[in-house]
Scaffold this motif. Sequence first.
Motif, PDB file in Angstrom:
ATOM      1  N   LEU A 252       0.822  -1.209   0.000  1.00  0.00           N
ATOM      2  CA  LEU A 252       0.000   0.000   0.000  1.00  0.00           C
ATOM      3  C   LEU A 252       0.861   1.267   0.000  1.00  0.00           C
ATOM      4  CD1 LEU A 252      -2.921   0.921   0.103  1.00  0.00           C
ATOM      5  CD2 LEU A 252      -2.881   0.653   2.581  1.00  0.00           C
TER       6      LEU A 252
ATOM      7  N   ALA B 213      -0.683   6.143  -9.574  1.00  0.00           N
ATOM      8  CA  ALA B 213      -0.638   4.772  -9.048  1.00  0.00           C
ATOM      9  C   ALA B 213      -2.029   4.149  -8.934  1.00  0.00           C
ATOM     10  CB  ALA B 213       0.053   4.768  -7.691  1.00  0.00           C
TER      11      ALA B 213
ATOM     12  N   PHE C  51      -2.857   0.469  -7.543  1.00  0.00           N
ATOM     13  CA  PHE C  51      -3.642   0.366  -6.308  1.00  0.00           C
ATOM     14  C   PHE C  51      -4.835  -0.554  -6.521  1.00  0.00           C
ATOM     15  CE2 PHE C  51      -7.481   1.992  -4.164  1.00  0.00           C
ATOM     16  CZ  PHE C  51      -7.143   1.710  -2.840  1.00  0.00           C
TER      17      PHE C  51
ATOM     18  N   ASP D  96      -5.402  10.598  -0.575  1.00  0.00           N
ATOM     19  CA  ASP D  96      -3.988  10.242  -0.388  1.00  0.00           C
ATOM     20  C   ASP D  96      -3.458   9.339  -1.498  1.00  0.00           C
ATOM     21  OD1 ASP D  96      -3.750  11.740   1.905  1.00  0.00           O
ATOM     22  OD2 ASP D  96      -4.167  10.074   3.258  1.00  0.00           O
ATOM     23  N   LEU D  97      -4.319   8.906  -2.429  1.00  0.00           N
ATOM     24  CA  LEU D  97      -3.835   8.042  -3.516  1.00  0.00           C
ATOM     25  C   LEU D  97      -3.036   8.870  -4.513  1.00  0.00           C
ATOM     26  CD1 LEU D  97      -6.960   5.805  -4.290  1.00  0.00           C
ATOM     27  CD2 LEU D  97      -4.884   5.166  -3.040  1.00  0.00           C
ATOM     28  N   ARG D  98      -1.882   8.358  -4.922  1.00  0.00           N
ATOM     29  CA  ARG D  98      -1.107   9.069  -5.929  1.00  0.00           C
ATOM     30  C   ARG D  98      -1.772   8.836  -7.288  1.00  0.00           C
ATOM     31  NH1 ARG D  98       3.710   7.389  -6.985  1.00  0.00           N
ATOM     32  NH2 ARG D  98       3.783   5.470  -5.804  1.00  0.00           N
TER      33      ARG D  98
ATOM     34  N   SER E 198       3.354   2.047  -1.585  1.00  0.00           N
ATOM     35  CA  SER E 198       3.804   2.540  -2.881  1.00  0.00           C
ATOM     36  C   SER E 198       2.693   3.226  -3.677  1.00  0.00           C
ATOM     37  CB  SER E 198       4.410   1.393  -3.698  1.00  0.00           C
ATOM     38  OG  SER E 198       3.510   0.321  -3.759  1.00  0.00           O
ATOM     39  N   PHE E 199       1.460   3.181  -3.163  1.00  0.00           N
ATOM     40  CA  PHE E 199       0.343   3.789  -3.905  1.00  0.00           C
ATOM     41  C   PHE E 199      -0.151   5.094  -3.288  1.00  0.00           C
ATOM     42  CE2 PHE E 199      -0.674  -0.938  -4.008  1.00  0.00           C
ATOM     43  CZ  PHE E 199       0.177  -1.171  -5.077  1.00  0.00           C
ATOM     44  N   VAL E 200       0.283   5.393  -2.070  1.00  0.00           N
ATOM     45  CA  VAL E 200      -0.292   6.559  -1.389  1.00  0.00           C
ATOM     46  C   VAL E 200       0.775   7.604  -1.090  1.00  0.00           C
ATOM     47  CG1 VAL E 200      -2.059   5.092  -0.340  1.00  0.00           C
ATOM     48  CG2 VAL E 200      -0.036   5.710   0.974  1.00  0.00           C
TER      49      VAL E 200
ATOM     50  N   TRP F  37      -3.735  -4.148  -6.850  1.00  0.00           N
ATOM     51  CA  TRP F  37      -3.365  -4.682  -5.527  1.00  0.00           C
ATOM     52  C   TRP F  37      -4.618  -5.053  -4.733  1.00  0.00           C
ATOM     53  CZ3 TRP F  37      -4.811  -2.062  -0.997  1.00  0.00           C
ATOM     54  CH2 TRP F  37      -4.385  -2.671   0.182  1.00  0.00           C
TER      55      TRP F  37
ATOM     56  N   PRO G 116      -0.364   4.444   5.466  1.00  0.00           N
ATOM     57  CA  PRO G 116       1.021   4.940   5.568  1.00  0.00           C
ATOM     58  C   PRO G 116       1.192   6.460   5.516  1.00  0.00           C
ATOM     59  CG  PRO G 116       0.735   3.379   3.724  1.00  0.00           C
ATOM     60  CD  PRO G 116      -0.618   3.758   4.195  1.00  0.00           C
ATOM     61  N   THR G 117       0.201   7.220   5.076  1.00  0.00           N
ATOM     62  CA  THR G 117       0.398   8.676   4.955  1.00  0.00           C
ATOM     63  C   THR G 117       0.560   9.300   6.348  1.00  0.00           C
ATOM     64  OG1 THR G 117      -0.888   8.745   2.934  1.00  0.00           O
ATOM     65  CG2 THR G 117      -0.609  10.823   4.091  1.00  0.00           C
TER      66      THR G 117
END
Lengths: 219, 244
Positions: free
Chosen positions: A6, B188, B192, B183-185, A8-10, B195, B220-221
């Motif tokens: 996760l 990506a 995402f 928060d999603l890039r 690597s996506f946020v 995944w 993780p942010t």
Amino acid sequence: MNTPALKSFVAATARPLPVILLADVSGSMYGAKIQALNVAMADMIQTFRDESTSRAEIHAGVITFGELVELHLEPTPASQVALKPMFASGSTPMGAAFAMAKTLLEDTQKISGRAYTPALVLMSDGQPTDAWEAQLSALLTSPRAAKAQRFALSIGADADRRVLERFLNNPEARVFEAHEANQIRNFFRFVTMSVTARSKSVNPNQSVILPASDLDDLL
Amino acid sequence: MSGLEVFGASVRGPAHVAERAANQDAWTFASIGRGRIAVVCDGVGSKAHAREGSRAACRAVIRAARAWRRTPEASLDVMLSLVHVLWRAEFAPRVASECACTCLFALVEPDGSGWAGQLGDGAVLVEDADGMIAPLTTRDPDGFSNLTAALGDTPARLSAWTARALGAGTRSVTLCTDGVADDLRPEALADFNAWLRLAHLPLAPNQRWRALSAALRDWPTPHHLDDKTIAMIVRQGADDEPQR
């Protein structure tokens, strides 16, 4: 465990809370006023830097208007700011500063859509010396700038309160006054407290009303 | 023909955990005919009954979709109008503005066709047969985080919704509240989504929920604070079908 994937996506950085200052550095600010402004701004940045319990990462940016209108400090995480001192000279091209603030706020590379609503702080000790009304109107009607929380400080007896009130564009908002140089620092303490309170609140987009006793101590 | 799987999870964000407040997000799913519908809603934080509003919106969308399906001639606007009415009926006599919430849904048929709709922030990610991701909406270029349209806005406007028909062959639809979406890039999104699908679909249903809840709790942010909710509808076996 899913979390390593996760990551690597946020986004790896906290949502920013931008604080943009429009600082009058015209010749009339020379001496005690510009010194007080430099000290007050450094204190504010240090407080933002020390703020470890924030839910948002405070980013500071500074536009100065005097002999030149320039982006003195790009919006930068407070922890990374290396603040250069400001020097006073020239006239008061506030209109050009409004135009630069509008451009900055509309730049989604510099202030992203992930950011909480910015705080916009105007301080001046004089009358604008350029065409300012159209630029202020454009700033206030800009969709992003219109959402900003705004603060205004009138320094000394020659400041144009009418412009500062127009900048606030809110009958309930108050133009703060600094009759002496040391009161500039008090205003910055107030802005600092408001922004850090927002950064720690459940919703950093909402303005935080500080207790009246805090205001009385400061102003 | 492929089968449809639905899974999701919702967790309280650190802000509500610290305040010992309830999760204001809600999600649900249901079968409608041979299709599946999933709904994700986010109560507007400043509203007194936002938690009740988001749960009411989940129920309202399911009820509206079931009624709408019985009338094939009716446009999607009819269903969206029903959502507004049934949502208010769910919590009457409370005031709608005090129950404001965002509302995202996807209704998917076994062949991948269907509808997706969104009112307010968050993200609806539509994955086509080739694995390409098309978000239903893009971020408002003039917006900032946590400012959103919602059910409960006055006046209620159908034009505030973004809706899209899903083409046959749609592989998956993912619904996320803004606690996830913001928060999603952007670059990506496809990774995402892949995944989410590949890491959870092979698991048993209760393990999916557990794994996804753990991932959302361990977000993780740095300094994240919002409640977080994800729901996904996947056509199982879609990978085996010929490309359209």
